[in-house]
Design a protein around this motif. Structure first.
Motif, mmCIF file in Angstrom:
data_model
loop_
_atom_site.group_PDB
_atom_site.id
_atom_site.type_symbol
_atom_site.label_atom_id
_atom_site.label_comp_id
_atom_site.label_asym_id
_atom_site.label_seq_id
_atom_site.Cartn_x
_atom_site.Cartn_y
_atom_site.Cartn_z
ATOM 1 N N GLU A 116 0.030 -5.385 32.349
ATOM 2 C CA GLU A 116 -0.700 -4.183 32.770
ATOM 3 C C GLU A 116 -1.294 -3.491 31.544
ATOM 4 N N PRO A 117 -2.466 -2.889 31.709
ATOM 5 C CA PRO A 117 -3.072 -2.169 30.569
ATOM 6 C C PRO A 117 -2.218 -0.969 30.185
ATOM 7 N N ILE A 118 -2.206 -0.675 28.894
ATOM 8 C CA ILE A 118 -1.435 0.459 28.373
ATOM 9 C C ILE A 118 -2.263 1.092 27.258
ATOM 10 N N GLU A 119 -2.139 2.388 27.100
ATOM 11 C CA GLU A 119 -2.853 3.068 26.020
ATOM 12 C C GLU A 119 -2.354 2.558 24.669
ATOM 13 N N LEU A 120 -3.264 2.389 23.734
ATOM 14 C CA LEU A 120 -2.899 1.861 22.421
ATOM 15 C C LEU A 120 -1.886 2.774 21.728
ATOM 16 N N SER A 121 -2.074 4.073 21.826
ATOM 17 C CA SER A 121 -1.132 4.999 21.178
ATOM 18 C C SER A 121 0.276 4.855 21.762
ATOM 19 N N LYS A 122 0.367 4.626 23.068
ATOM 20 C CA LYS A 122 1.678 4.431 23.693
ATOM 21 C C LYS A 122 2.291 3.111 23.234
ATOM 22 N N ALA A 123 1.480 2.057 23.122
ATOM 23 C CA ALA A 123 1.976 0.754 22.663
ATOM 24 C C ALA A 123 2.505 0.854 21.237
ATOM 25 N N VAL A 124 1.777 1.529 20.365
ATOM 26 C CA VAL A 124 2.209 1.690 18.976
ATOM 27 C C VAL A 124 3.504 2.496 18.919
ATOM 28 N N GLU A 125 3.597 3.530 19.723
ATOM 29 C CA GLU A 125 4.819 4.351 19.766
ATOM 30 C C GLU A 125 6.014 3.528 20.249
ATOM 31 N N MET A 126 5.813 2.668 21.252
ATOM 32 C CA MET A 126 6.895 1.821 21.762
ATOM 33 C C MET A 126 7.363 0.840 20.678
ATOM 34 N N ILE A 127 6.420 0.244 19.970
ATOM 35 C CA ILE A 127 6.770 -0.708 18.905
ATOM 36 C C ILE A 127 7.526 -0.004 17.790
ATOM 37 N N ALA A 128 7.033 1.146 17.375
ATOM 38 C CA ALA A 128 7.689 1.897 16.299
ATOM 39 C C ALA A 128 9.102 2.309 16.702
ATOM 40 N N GLN A 129 9.275 2.767 17.930
ATOM 41 C CA GLN A 129 10.593 3.190 18.402
ATOM 42 C C GLN A 129 11.568 2.009 18.450
ATOM 43 N N ARG A 130 11.086 0.859 18.899
ATOM 44 C CA ARG A 130 11.955 -0.329 18.952
ATOM 45 C C ARG A 130 12.320 -0.803 17.551
ATOM 46 N N PHE A 131 11.376 -0.691 16.618
ATOM 47 C CA PHE A 131 11.632 -1.062 15.232
ATOM 48 C C PHE A 131 12.741 -0.182 14.648
ATOM 49 N N VAL A 132 12.595 1.128 14.827
ATOM 50 C CA VAL A 132 13.580 2.081 14.292
ATOM 51 C C VAL A 132 14.936 1.884 14.968
ATOM 52 N N ASP A 133 14.949 1.701 16.290
ATOM 53 C CA ASP A 133 16.211 1.500 17.012
ATOM 54 C C ASP A 133 16.904 0.215 16.551
ATOM 55 N N THR A 134 16.149 -0.851 16.373
ATOM 56 C CA THR A 134 16.724 -2.126 15.926
ATOM 57 C C THR A 134 17.309 -1.979 14.531
ATOM 58 N N ARG A 135 16.576 -1.313 13.651
ATOM 59 C CA ARG A 135 17.068 -1.105 12.282
ATOM 60 C C ARG A 135 18.367 -0.293 12.303
ATOM 61 N N ARG A 136 18.400 0.771 13.074
ATOM 62 C CA ARG A 136 19.593 1.636 13.148
ATOM 63 C C ARG A 136 20.790 0.879 13.717
ATOM 64 N N ARG A 137 20.539 0.091 14.764
ATOM 65 C CA ARG A 137 21.616 -0.632 15.453
ATOM 66 C C ARG A 137 22.168 -1.797 14.621
ATOM 67 N N THR A 138 21.351 -2.411 13.788
ATOM 68 C CA THR A 138 21.777 -3.632 13.077
ATOM 69 C C THR A 138 21.914 -3.429 11.574
ATOM 70 N N TRP A 139 21.915 -2.197 11.127
ATOM 71 C CA TRP A 139 21.971 -1.920 9.685
ATOM 72 C C TRP A 139 23.315 -2.370 9.100
ATOM 73 N N GLN A 140 23.247 -3.040 7.957
ATOM 74 C CA GLN A 140 24.445 -3.475 7.229
ATOM 75 C C GLN A 140 24.440 -2.759 5.888
ATOM 76 N N ASP A 141 25.311 -1.777 5.749
ATOM 77 C CA ASP A 141 25.346 -1.004 4.510
ATOM 78 C C ASP A 141 26.176 -1.707 3.434
ATOM 79 N N HIS A 142 27.316 -2.266 3.844
ATOM 80 C CA HIS A 142 28.218 -2.964 2.900
ATOM 81 C C HIS A 142 28.758 -4.222 3.561
#
Length: 189
Positions: A116-142
């Motif tokens: 389905e068509p989606i606004e580009l700004s919404k698509a970019v926001e979804m990608i950015a949010q998933r990127f940040v969530d994945t980084r937060r969830r899988t972060w290995q500090d030590h």
């Protein structure tokens, strides 16, 4: 034989009579061909670009008329390609003007069969949010011995060969800053 044609109008005879012995000049040019006007002559402007297909970076001249690309040719001023393009680069006008070209961002919901068509700004926001969530969830500090890692193994980057050095530099910086260590480029694979 056409009643208007005579023996003297045959192509080989025209070549000999005109002195065009190799058949590359006016003797092989039809009246219809002489009446044609090249698309490049009627263009409003010419824009320099780079071929989008491979890592060579051949220069292109993009001819634009009424804000529409009408022709793409090799750029003779390009030090890379000196006006030449491969068959794929020569056909890039078809890429730009193809009726099947996607002009909107598309999204397929989980479990859905159709896009389905989606606004580009919404698509970019979804990608950015998933990127940040994945980084937060899988972060290995030590690691298990307390040694610092500061990384995520869940994010990777595979760059395209058509990107220039500056774009690749920025992508490398972005993903390194995000903690990704799996950063690769198509040109090296």
């Amino acid at each position: 034989m056409d009643p208007k044609q005579t023996f003297l109008s045959w192509p080989v005879v025209r070549q000999v009579r005109s002195g065009d012995f190799l058949g590359r000049g006016p003797s092989v040019t039809s009246k219809r061909t002489r009446e044609l006007t090249p698309r490049t002559v009627t263009a409003d402007r010419v824009v320099q670009s780079v071929c989008p297909y491979c890592a060579v970076g051949c220069g292109q001249r993009v001819f634009v008329k009424d804000e529409r690309v009408v022709q793409i040719e090799g750029d003779p001023d390009s030090p890379v390609s000196r006006g030449r393009l491969c068959p794929k680069g020569s056909a890039s006008e078809q890429l730009v003007n193809s009726p099947g070209r996607q002009r909107k961002a598309l999204y397929r919901r989980p479990g859905a069969a159709d896009w389905e068509p989606i606004e580009l700004s919404k698509a970019v926001e979804m990608i950015a949010q998933r990127f940040v969530d994945t980084r937060r969830r899988t972060w290995q500090d030590h690691d298990e011995h307390g040694r610092p890692l500061r990384r995520t193994m869940a994010i990777a980057s595979l760059g395209g060969a058509t990107l220039d050095n500056e774009e690749n530099y920025l992508i490398k910086k972005l993903f390194t800053a995000a903690g990704a260590i799996q950063i690769e480029n198509q040109a090296r694979i």
